[in-house]
Scaffold this active site. Structure first.
Site, mmCIF file in Angstrom:
data_model
loop_
_atom_site.group_PDB
_atom_site.id
_atom_site.type_symbol
_atom_site.label_atom_id
_atom_site.label_comp_id
_atom_site.label_asym_id
_atom_site.label_seq_id
_atom_site.Cartn_x
_atom_site.Cartn_y
_atom_site.Cartn_z
ATOM 1 N N SER A 23 -8.194 11.777 8.409
ATOM 2 C CA SER A 23 -7.548 12.960 7.852
ATOM 3 C C SER A 23 -6.686 12.597 6.642
ATOM 4 O O SER A 23 -5.907 11.651 6.674
ATOM 5 C CB SER A 23 -6.676 13.611 8.926
ATOM 6 O OG SER A 23 -6.021 14.733 8.396
ATOM 7 N N CYS A 131 3.139 12.807 11.509
ATOM 8 C CA CYS A 131 3.245 12.842 10.056
ATOM 9 C C CYS A 131 4.677 12.533 9.633
ATOM 10 O O CYS A 131 5.605 13.259 9.994
ATOM 11 C CB CYS A 131 2.847 14.201 9.494
ATOM 12 S SG CYS A 131 2.884 14.184 7.695
ATOM 13 N N ILE A 193 -3.709 4.196 13.944
ATOM 14 C CA ILE A 193 -2.331 4.596 13.737
ATOM 15 C C ILE A 193 -2.221 5.538 12.538
ATOM 16 O O ILE A 193 -3.051 5.503 11.640
ATOM 17 C CB ILE A 193 -1.400 3.368 13.489
ATOM 18 C CG1 ILE A 193 -1.877 2.558 12.289
ATOM 19 C CG2 ILE A 193 -1.294 2.507 14.715
ATOM 20 C CD1 ILE A 193 -0.947 1.407 11.891
ATOM 21 N N GLY A 245 -6.278 2.405 10.313
ATOM 22 C CA GLY A 245 -5.118 1.769 9.694
ATOM 23 C C GLY A 245 -5.575 0.520 8.964
ATOM 24 O O GLY A 245 -5.706 -0.546 9.571
ATOM 25 N N GLY A 267 -9.815 5.277 5.677
ATOM 26 C CA GLY A 267 -9.059 6.177 4.803
ATOM 27 C C GLY A 267 -8.779 5.564 3.453
ATOM 28 O O GLY A 267 -9.579 5.668 2.522
#
Ligand SMILES: Cc1cc2nc3c(=O)[nH]c(=O)nc-3n(C[C@H](O)[C@H](O)[C@H](O)COP(=O)(O)O)c2cc1C
Length: 305
Positions: A23, A131, A193, A245, A267
């Site tokens: 995300s 967040c 994470i 992560g 990500g």
């Protein structure tokens, strides 16, 4: 050797391979269209979605670091209505496995968004209680174990048949305790994470680089922390885990799977190499072939400890 079975299972949902785009790293999947489609990866976790649209924090909201980035986006997103009516049908048409990442400022916000995305028929719901970039809600729900259990139970009620993944914060004293709290609240799976809270200062102006002053660190710098926390969370709960992560290579993905991840999130690596998810997917498959592994699921938790 026969083809490797690359499929994995997260709480009853089959992903065609273990690679998930995390995300916040790829919006709703459109940016990466020139390179691949969401049907090429295991699943897409879409940008954190809130009840109402959010503009996010003031800029600058990205700062570079020697081995990763610091971000303080502040959950900029078009709101759940746009996700459900515009983005989800397009992702469905593409053949994506869709993980709706949800966030909010209050428990009721989280419940309302969960209900909307569950009714709309997403494959999995990922509740972001970690967040670090919003002033209210967000991480406040993710650090105290009793709160983790409470919000998990409340949101789980609204998810219907859609499995609930709880995305844990690494900014805690004992990740095992928080993982167990999510499980006690009814989490079907965990993801971890999220980013580690950090700060950078411009020494010429003596001002923080980020307008928000602090932000979340991601990328290779956090990888060993992620491996450790996935290992601890798996031991504590046995729940399915999407490990993320700093994963940047197939070797990283295999390592975090050995620690206990059933699927692997990619990500920050995509900002440097948009093809990273595909290269990681193919690299895992090659590694399995080279090591006589017929089913990628055999890697999960296979660390000899
Ligand atoms: C620019 C950016 C935006 C992010 N936005 C979200 C978000 O909206 N929701 C969320 O749960 N995590 C968000 N994250 C955290 C990532 O999903 C992931 O947990 C973290 O970056 C670690 O993975 P990585 O090192 O592969 O990027 C964001 C990360 C970055 C770098």
């Amino acid at each position: 050797m026969a083809k490797v079975d690359m499929s994995v299972n997260i709480a009853g949902v089959t992903l065609r391979n273990p690679v998930v785009t995390v995300s916040g790293a790829c919006g709703f999947g459109e940016e990466y269209k020139p390179f691949y489609t969401t049907a090429d990866i295991g699943a897409i976790a879409v940008k954190g979605t809130t009840l109402l649209p959010r503009l996010g924090n003031a800029v600058p909201r990205i700062a570079e670091t020697p081995a990763g980035i610091l971000n303080s986006i502040g959950l900029q997103n078009p709101g759940v209505d746009v996700f459900v009516t515009r983005e989800l049908p397009r992702l469905r048409e593409e053949g994506a496995c869709v993980i709706a990442n949800i966030a909010g400022s209050t428990l009721e916000d989280y419940q309302a968004v969960a209900e909307r995305v569950a009714d709309a028929g997403v494959d999995l719901i990922e509740m972001n209680i970690s967040c670090p970039n919003v002033k209210e809600g967000g991480v406040a729900f993710g650090v105290i174990p009793a709160m983790v259990e409470k919000i998990t139970a409340a949101v789980k009620e609204k998810c219907g048949k859609v499995p609930l993944i709880v995305k844990l914060s690494p900014n805690v004293a004992d990740i095992a305790e928080n993982a167990r709290a999510a499980q006690a609240g009814g989490a079907d799976a965990l993801s971890l994470i999220n980013t580690l809270i950090g700060m950078r200062i411009d020494i010429k102006s003596r001002k923080p680089i980020l307008a928000n002053k602090i932000g979340g660190l991601s990328g290779p710098a956090v990888f060993p922390v992620a491996v450790r926390m996935v290992w601890q969370a798996k031991k504590a709960t046995g729940l399915p885990i999407i490990g993320m992560g700093g994963v940047a290579t197939a070797e990283d993905a295999i390592e975090i799977m050995m620690a206990g991840a059933d699927a692997v999130g990619v990500g920050t690596a995509m900002f440097k190499n948009p093809m990273a998810p595909i290269e990681i997917r193919d690299g895992i498959e090659r590694w399995c072939e080279e090591h006589g592994i017929a089913d990628v699921k055999e890697i999960t938790g296979s660390v000899i400890d």
